[in-house]
Scaffold this motif. Structure first.
Motif, PDB file in Angstrom:
ATOM      1  N   PHE A  10       1.286   2.668  11.781  1.00 18.42           N
ATOM      2  CA  PHE A  10       1.776   3.685  12.060  1.00 18.42           C
ATOM      3  C   PHE A  10       2.778   4.429  11.026  1.00 18.42           C
ATOM      4  CE2 PHE A  10       0.574   2.942  16.520  1.00 18.42           C
ATOM      5  CZ  PHE A  10      -0.362   4.068  16.485  1.00 18.42           C
ATOM      6  N   VAL A  11       3.565   3.447  10.526  1.00 20.96           N
ATOM      7  CA  VAL A  11       4.321   3.901   9.191  1.00 20.96           C
ATOM      8  C   VAL A  11       3.652   4.445   8.093  1.00 20.96           C
ATOM      9  CG1 VAL A  11       5.925   3.206   7.490  1.00 20.96           C
ATOM     10  CG2 VAL A  11       6.143   2.411   9.981  1.00 20.96           C
ATOM     11  N   LEU A  12       2.531   3.806   7.771  1.00 21.87           N
ATOM     12  CA  LEU A  12       1.609   4.398   6.671  1.00 21.87           C
ATOM     13  C   LEU A  12       0.830   5.549   7.160  1.00 21.87           C
ATOM     14  CD1 LEU A  12       0.196   0.719   5.556  1.00 21.87           C
ATOM     15  CD2 LEU A  12       1.895   2.182   4.441  1.00 21.87           C
ATOM     16  N   PHE A  13       0.523   5.620   8.252  1.00 20.75           N
ATOM     17  CA  PHE A  13      -0.273   6.853   8.781  1.00 20.75           C
ATOM     18  C   PHE A  13       0.731   8.106   8.741  1.00 20.75           C
ATOM     19  CE2 PHE A  13      -1.512   9.733  12.158  1.00 20.75           C
ATOM     20  CZ  PHE A  13      -2.920   9.810  11.678  1.00 20.75           C
ATOM     21  N   LEU A  14       1.963   7.796   9.167  1.00 22.15           N
ATOM     22  CA  LEU A  14       2.931   9.052   9.023  1.00 22.15           C
ATOM     23  C   LEU A  14       3.263   9.419   7.698  1.00 22.15           C
ATOM     24  CD1 LEU A  14       5.216   8.068  11.887  1.00 22.15           C
ATOM     25  CD2 LEU A  14       3.583   9.666  11.911  1.00 22.15           C
ATOM     26  N   VAL A  15       3.189   8.479   6.822  1.00 19.14           N
ATOM     27  CA  VAL A  15       3.559   8.820   5.330  1.00 19.14           C
ATOM     28  C   VAL A  15       2.431   9.605   4.864  1.00 19.14           C
ATOM     29  CG1 VAL A  15       3.770   7.800   2.930  1.00 19.14           C
ATOM     30  CG2 VAL A  15       4.984   6.637   4.780  1.00 19.14           C
ATOM     31  N   SER A  16       1.309   9.227   5.373  1.00 20.84           N
ATOM     32  CA  SER A  16      -0.126  10.009   4.785  1.00 20.84           C
ATOM     33  C   SER A  16      -0.108  11.494   5.320  1.00 20.84           C
ATOM     34  CB  SER A  16      -1.312   9.326   5.224  1.00 20.84           C
ATOM     35  OG  SER A  16      -1.493   9.375   6.468  1.00 20.84           O
ATOM     36  N   GLY A  28       2.820  15.048   4.031  1.00 19.32           N
ATOM     37  CA  GLY A  28       2.507  15.811   2.576  1.00 19.32           C
ATOM     38  C   GLY A  28       2.858  15.542   1.482  1.00 19.32           C
ATOM     39  N   VAL A  29       3.616  14.173   1.339  1.00 21.46           N
ATOM     40  CA  VAL A  29       3.468  13.662  -0.015  1.00 21.46           C
ATOM     41  C   VAL A  29       2.444  13.770  -0.941  1.00 21.46           C
ATOM     42  CG1 VAL A  29       4.105  11.583  -1.218  1.00 21.46           C
ATOM     43  CG2 VAL A  29       5.133  11.896   1.090  1.00 21.46           C
ATOM     44  N   LYS A  30       2.704  14.263  -2.105  1.00 27.27           N
ATOM     45  CA  LYS A  30       1.746  14.568  -2.973  1.00 27.27           C
ATOM     46  C   LYS A  30       0.690  13.423  -3.355  1.00 27.27           C
ATOM     47  CE  LYS A  30       0.950  16.174  -7.529  1.00 27.27           C
ATOM     48  NZ  LYS A  30       1.589  16.615  -9.118  1.00 27.27           N
ATOM     49  N   GLY A  31      -0.290  13.696  -3.007  1.00 27.39           N
ATOM     50  CA  GLY A  31      -1.424  12.548  -3.199  1.00 27.39           C
ATOM     51  C   GLY A  31      -1.682  11.685  -2.008  1.00 27.39           C
ATOM     52  N   GLY A  32      -0.562  12.134  -0.884  1.00 30.78           N
ATOM     53  CA  GLY A  32      -0.985  11.233   0.147  1.00 30.78           C
ATOM     54  C   GLY A  32      -0.707   9.621   0.008  1.00 30.78           C
ATOM     55  N   PHE A  33      -1.148   9.007   0.791  1.00 27.00           N
ATOM     56  CA  PHE A  33      -0.965   7.278   0.677  1.00 27.00           C
ATOM     57  C   PHE A  33      -2.312   6.907   0.553  1.00 27.00           C
ATOM     58  CE2 PHE A  33       0.078   3.170   1.810  1.00 27.00           C
ATOM     59  CZ  PHE A  33       1.375   2.981   1.377  1.00 27.00           C
ATOM     60  N   PRO A  34      -2.716   6.092  -0.665  1.00 30.57           N
ATOM     61  CA  PRO A  34      -3.948   5.473  -0.968  1.00 30.57           C
ATOM     62  C   PRO A  34      -4.492   4.739   0.147  1.00 30.57           C
ATOM     63  CG  PRO A  34      -2.125   4.428  -1.861  1.00 30.57           C
ATOM     64  CD  PRO A  34      -1.523   5.734  -1.356  1.00 30.57           C
ATOM     65  N   LEU A  35      -5.687   4.864   0.246  1.00 28.29           N
ATOM     66  CA  LEU A  35      -6.497   3.924   1.156  1.00 28.29           C
ATOM     67  C   LEU A  35      -6.042   2.439   1.223  1.00 28.29           C
ATOM     68  CD1 LEU A  35      -8.349   4.412   3.893  1.00 28.29           C
ATOM     69  CD2 LEU A  35     -10.106   3.959   2.165  1.00 28.29           C
ATOM     70  N   LYS A  36      -6.069   2.103  -0.259  1.00 30.61           N
ATOM     71  CA  LYS A  36      -5.736   0.639  -0.327  1.00 30.61           C
ATOM     72  C   LYS A  36      -4.644   0.102   0.080  1.00 30.61           C
ATOM     73  CE  LYS A  36      -4.344   1.020  -5.138  1.00 30.61           C
ATOM     74  NZ  LYS A  36      -4.724   1.049  -6.701  1.00 30.61           N
ATOM     75  N   GLY A  37      -3.824   1.114   0.310  1.00 30.82           N
ATOM     76  CA  GLY A  37      -2.176   0.753   0.728  1.00 30.82           C
ATOM     77  C   GLY A  37      -2.075  -0.017   2.272  1.00 30.82           C
ATOM     78  N   TYR A  38      -3.397   0.406   2.928  1.00 29.78           N
ATOM     79  CA  TYR A  38      -3.605   0.062   4.138  1.00 29.78           C
ATOM     80  C   TYR A  38      -3.644  -1.707   4.198  1.00 29.78           C
ATOM     81  CZ  TYR A  38      -3.240   4.558   6.387  1.00 29.78           C
ATOM     82  OH  TYR A  38      -2.878   5.769   6.729  1.00 29.78           O
ATOM     83  N   LEU A  39      -4.021  -2.044   2.951  1.00 28.71           N
ATOM     84  CA  LEU A  39      -4.145  -3.514   2.897  1.00 28.71           C
ATOM     85  C   LEU A  39      -3.211  -4.430   3.180  1.00 28.71           C
ATOM     86  CD1 LEU A  39      -6.726  -3.551  -0.100  1.00 28.71           C
ATOM     87  CD2 LEU A  39      -7.497  -3.891   2.284  1.00 28.71           C
ATOM     88  N   VAL A  40      -2.239  -3.939   3.047  1.00 25.99           N
ATOM     89  CA  VAL A  40      -0.649  -4.527   3.184  1.00 25.99           C
ATOM     90  C   VAL A  40      -0.853  -5.040   4.685  1.00 25.99           C
ATOM     91  CG1 VAL A  40       0.512  -3.274   1.520  1.00 25.99           C
ATOM     92  CG2 VAL A  40       0.728  -2.731   4.029  1.00 25.99           C
ATOM     93  N   ILE A  41      -1.361  -4.507   5.795  1.00 25.42           N
ATOM     94  CA  ILE A  41      -1.374  -5.035   7.081  1.00 25.42           C
ATOM     95  C   ILE A  41      -2.412  -6.114   7.492  1.00 25.42           C
ATOM     96  CG2 ILE A  41      -0.491  -2.681   7.946  1.00 25.42           C
ATOM     97  CD1 ILE A  41      -3.312  -2.286   9.226  1.00 25.42           C
ATOM     98  N   LEU A  42      -3.202  -6.241   6.253  1.00 28.76           N
ATOM     99  CA  LEU A  42      -4.486  -7.272   6.671  1.00 28.76           C
ATOM    100  C   LEU A  42      -3.836  -8.767   6.802  1.00 28.76           C
ATOM    101  CD1 LEU A  42      -7.427  -7.727   6.506  1.00 28.76           C
ATOM    102  CD2 LEU A  42      -7.425  -8.284   3.971  1.00 28.76           C
ATOM    103  N   PRO A  43      -2.956  -9.223   6.114  1.00 30.74           N
ATOM    104  CA  PRO A  43      -2.642 -10.503   6.494  1.00 30.74           C
ATOM    105  C   PRO A  43      -1.850 -10.762   7.817  1.00 30.74           C
ATOM    106  CG  PRO A  43      -1.679  -9.897   4.281  1.00 30.74           C
ATOM    107  CD  PRO A  43      -2.125  -8.522   4.750  1.00 30.74           C
TER     108      PRO A  43
END
Length: 243
Positions: free
Chosen positions: A67-73, A76-91
């Motif tokens: 949810f934190v990553l989703f809200l960041v995306s 309106g942050v320029k470029g949004g949040f890269p999709l690969k950033g969601y990999l941090v929740i994988l572990p």
């Protein structure tokens, strides 16, 4: 100096009065995880199944990060949040799934104190279904330290160290000395049952058993008196057993 420095097992001695670890009737909750399953004059059983608790803990961490990553995306942050950033929740997600699988494979992990036969049964770790049963006299329990992430000491806990199978099982980290005194007291079948309303309806039967045996002397020493439930019973024990 404390035993975790000497690395010696704790003595089977009742050192502390039972204040925080009294087992009251409302604490006995059969089929509830991490609760007392049975408490009477024959057995004391606790549910030690922690896998489902760990699953919810790690799943909550993953959900919060998502949810934190989703809200960041969406911020309106320029470029949004890269999709690969969601990999941090994988572990944490994988760890959560691991604990869920462990829970379904091994849903029951219990510590069983057999008062009359002087035996203790305790579980293996993770996905192993085996529970080992040994004489309580042979049990090795050690006091060790609890630490933070930077290894700063925060307190103490007690744990079973099974040298035969090379693993440990943590027993208690809140008031560990008192918890150990409770275990020793309960497993001394020649003493009255420990304090706590869960045992009240079994005290007479336990008294009559010990009376029929001639009130043998206690198996383990105590630093304080462990009297019978009533004054009359105490006099009878003194007259027959001499203690």
């Amino acid at each position: 100096m404390s035993s975790f420095w000497k690395n010696k097992p704790l003595e089977k001695v009742i050192r502390y009065p039972i204040e925080y670890h009294q087992i009251h009737q409302e604490k006995v909750k059969p089929s509830k995880r991490l609760e007392v399953q049975e408490a009477n004059d024959l057995f004391f059983v606790t549910n030690e199944t922690q896998a489902l608790t760990a699953f919810w803990t790690y799943l909550s961490m993953s959900t919060l990060c998502f949810f934190v990553l989703f809200l960041v995306s969406l911020s309106g942050v320029k470029g949004g949040f890269p999709l690969k950033g969601y990999l941090v929740i994988l572990p944490t997600t994988l760890i959560a799934l691991f604990h869920l699988i462990v829970f379904f494979l091994v849903p029951v992990k219990e510590i069983v104190l057999d008062r009359i036969n002087g035996k203790i049964t305790y579980p293996r770790l993770f996905g192993n279904k085996e529970h080992r049963t040994i004489q309580f006299d042979s049990l090795h329990v050690f006091e060790t330290m609890t630490t933070t992430g930077d290894f700063a000491a925060t307190g103490k806990k007690i744990r079973i160290r099974d040298r035969k199978y090379d693993y440990t099982w943590d027993l208690e980290s809140r008031y560990p000395e008192e918890y150990w005194s409770f275990m020793v007291w309960y497993m001394d079948k020649n003493r009255p049952l420990p304090p706590g309303t869960a045992f009240d309806s079994y005290r007479k039967n336990d008294f009559e058993r010990r009376k029929a045996e001639g009130f043998p002397k206690p198996l383990y020493p105590s630093r304080f008196e462990t009297p019978e439930a009533t004054t009359a019973q105490q006099r009878e024990r003194k007259k027959i057993g001499g203690w």
